[in-house]
Structure formats: C-alpha cells, structure tokens
Design an enzyme around this catalytic site. Structure first.
Site, PDB file in Angstrom:
ATOM      1  N   SER A  51     110.091  16.919 -19.407  1.00  0.00           N
ATOM      2  CA  SER A  51     110.718  18.212 -19.685  1.00  0.00           C
ATOM      3  C   SER A  51     110.480  19.264 -18.624  1.00  0.00           C
ATOM      4  CB  SER A  51     110.218  18.746 -21.030  1.00  0.00           C
ATOM      5  OG  SER A  51     108.804  18.891 -21.009  1.00  0.00           O
TER       6      SER A  51
ATOM      7  N   ASP B 197     106.517  28.622 -24.296  1.00  0.00           N
ATOM      8  CA  ASP B 197     106.231  28.132 -25.639  1.00  0.00           C
ATOM      9  C   ASP B 197     104.869  27.435 -25.634  1.00  0.00           C
ATOM     10  OD1 ASP B 197     106.750  25.747 -24.343  1.00  0.00           O
ATOM     11  OD2 ASP B 197     108.695  25.428 -25.282  1.00  0.00           O
TER      12      ASP B 197
ATOM     13  N   HIS C 208     105.328  24.828 -22.129  1.00  0.00           N
ATOM     14  CA  HIS C 208     106.130  24.967 -20.917  1.00  0.00           C
ATOM     15  C   HIS C 208     105.990  26.346 -20.274  1.00  0.00           C
ATOM     16  CE1 HIS C 208     108.044  21.794 -23.326  1.00  0.00           C
ATOM     17  NE2 HIS C 208     108.169  21.209 -22.145  1.00  0.00           N
TER      18      HIS C 208
END
Length: 347
Positions: free
Chosen positions: A43, A322, A325
C-alpha cells in the site's frame, strides 16, 4: 504484548488503503535517462489496484483522497499522492503513476510506467491470500501482461525492450509480512523465529528480483519497511507513549539484511543496478522531532484511528494519515533525497 491485537490493527490499516486512479497522469518535461517507473509491492506504492477486488483492503472512499486532485478517493492509501507518485514525478516521468488494473488506464501511460502494487500484499503468499489481494508473484504476471500491451502500443520490439531495460523497478514489500502475517498468524510463529522469517523474506525478495530481471528489468530500487512499531496502530495498543519494541526490532532486522543483500546482488545479476531505500530512519526522524520538519504530531494519525475517529482538519500537521500510512506531506518531506540517490545510482 498482544501481538494479535497489534496485527489486527495494522491489518485494518494496510487493508484499508488503495485508490482509484482519477484521470490520465500529468506528464513532466524533465530530462532523464530513466524511461519509466514500475511499482510492485504493498500500500505504500499502490495507486488503486485493489479497487475492483473482492477485499476489504481498499480505500476508494472518503476521507481517503481528501487532498488529492479534485478531492476524490482513488484507492491510494493516504490523503493525497503516495510515494510512487512522487518518485515518478521526481524522475521526470509524470506526477501520477496510474494503477495497471485501472479500467480507464490510457495506452498513452504505458510507455512511462504503471503501478502493480496491491495494498495489504507482501512477499509471503499467505499475506496476500488472507486479505484477498494481489501477491507479488501475481503482480509479476500482471507485468508480463503489461509487456504484451506495451509491444502493441509502441509497435516496435526494440523500443519496448529499451523502455523495460531503462526503467526503474520500485519495490516495497515486507511491511505486511512482518506486521500482519508473522505476528498474527500462529503457524508462522511456530514455523520460524524472527531471524528465520526475515531471512526468508530476503530470499523471497531475491526471487522477485530474479523474475523481473529475467523479463528485462535492470534498475532496482528496493525499499525497507517502515518503523512498524511506531505506526499509530501499534502505539495505541501500548498506551501511545512509545514505539512497540518487538515489531520494530523485526523490521530493523529485516531492513539490515535487505540492505546487505542489495549490496551483493550485482555479482549474481550481470548488467543490473541495485539500491536500498531506507524508509525506517527518515520516518523515525519525523516521528521523534516532527516540528523540525513543520509537523505538530508525530504519533497520532489524522484519520481513522481510535484517537481520531473524526478526521483532523489539516493533514499536513501530521506525520501519519491513519493507523499505518504516512501523509502526503511526509512523503514529500523524505522523497527529495531519495530521488537524488536514485538518479545517482540507477540513472
């Protein structure tokens, strides 16, 4: 220490972020000997490949993408652009690196690179399978399909080969293997010690590189993991007063082994260039001294955490978006020196 709880928190984070690409990437005019950028892994690089998958590991919803062009969620794991976008721009290619699985991907984007990374993925097949995302080996299959499409677009095998051999291959893998699969999957902890599992991750990284090398790749920029124990999700579970030691220890061990491997791969892959990208220490610097770089908070996430159920008003004040990240500003802060190193070592 409840590793399963930590892992579940990190899983929710790594699973919740991957965005839908929102239009053709803007081209830049900077000169570069790098023809394209191809991103593989998780991600940190994913720009929307999970959006159409049957998985909860995707973030094509508000407030993700809140600070992206147009304020629309695209599947990127953050409030705006992510690391792969900024590396692409810094190399003079384009300011947005589109996802290969974006149904609206333009043929015009193929010659300058695309993203194959999948949020929640990793080097361990179990990491991808438990989340229903694209394992790195399957990302290589996507790359093979990409080459077929590229040949059709450029209409010249020699030109396509030149693009492939002069592109930079950006890899981010290991974050989810350590934070999720190892510390939350009982059989992995029974099978391997931390040193044994990190050795295996390095071997799998080498296997991934060989697969790409055999298809013509020659310039590799391989990223270490983030300081996983300092992510807001991990810190929250131990009172948010310090980084969680054991996860950080495993991440640091893997990073050191990976860096040493990158220094030695040249002898095994003739004509190839390798560099290790340190993500751990630059982020630790922001976390420990956020104000030096214009941040106010290096511990909490702006959004989607137990301490910030309602998103903060200004993500640029936070190191993290968050529970796992970095914010767009964090990437912007650490990428300039990395881009210069890529140019020196790989271009």
């Amino acid at each position: 220490m409840n590793f399963i709880m930590i892992s579940k928190m990190l899983l929710a984070l790594f699973s919740s972020i991957c965005l839908v690409y929102v239009g053709s990437a803007q081209q830049t005019n900077a000169n570069s000997t790098v023809t394209a950028l191809f991103a593989f892994g998780d991600s940190i690089l994913d720009t929307g490949n999970n959006n159409l998958l049957l998985t909860v590991t995707k973030v094509n919803f508000f407030p993700y993408g809140r600070d992206f062009v147009g304020g629309r969620p695209t599947g990127r794991f953050g409030n705006g652009r992510v690391f792969s976008d900024m590396i692409s721009e810094g190399l003079g290619l384009k300011s947005l690196l589109p996802a290969f699985r974006d149904p609206f991907l333009s043929n015009n984007d193929l010659p300058t690179g695309v993203c194959f990374a999948s949020g929640g993925s990793g080097l361990d097949q179990l990491t991808a399978s438990i989340q229903g995302v694209i394992w790195v080996s399957d990302q290589v299959k996507d790359f093979q399909n990409y080459i077929t499409k590229l040949n059709g677009v450029v209409g010249d095998q020699g030109k396509a080969n030149t693009i492939i051999s002069n592109a930079v291959y950006l890899i981010s893998a290991g974050n989810n293997d350590i934070a999720i699969t190892y510390f939350s999957t009982i059989n992995r902890r029974f099978q391997y010690t931390v040193p044994g599992y990190t050795d295996l991750l390095v071997t799998w990284t080498r296997d991934l590189i060989k697969s790409l090398y055999d298809m013509g790749a020659r310039k590799f920029a391989v990223m270490g993991t983030l300081p996983l124990g300092c992510l807001p999700g991990a810190r929250t579970l131990i009172g948010n007063v310090m980084c969680e030691f054991f996860t950080n220890q495993a991440a640091d061990m893997f990073n050191k082994k990976l860096s040493a491997e990158m220094d030695n791969l040249g002898a095994s892959f003739p004509g190839a260039k390798f560099m290790y990208i340190d993500m751990y220490n630059p982020l630790i610097g922001l976390i420990n001294n956020p104000m030096a770089s214009g941040f106010l908070d290096g511990r909490d996430g702006c959004c989607c955490t137990p301490t910030s159920i309602i998103p903060c008003l200004d993500a640029s004040r936070y190191v993290f978006w968050d529970i796992a990240h970095p914010t767009e500003k964090s990437y912007k802060t650490i990428t300039p020196s990395i881009i210069e190193e890529i140019k020196q070592k790989l271009a």
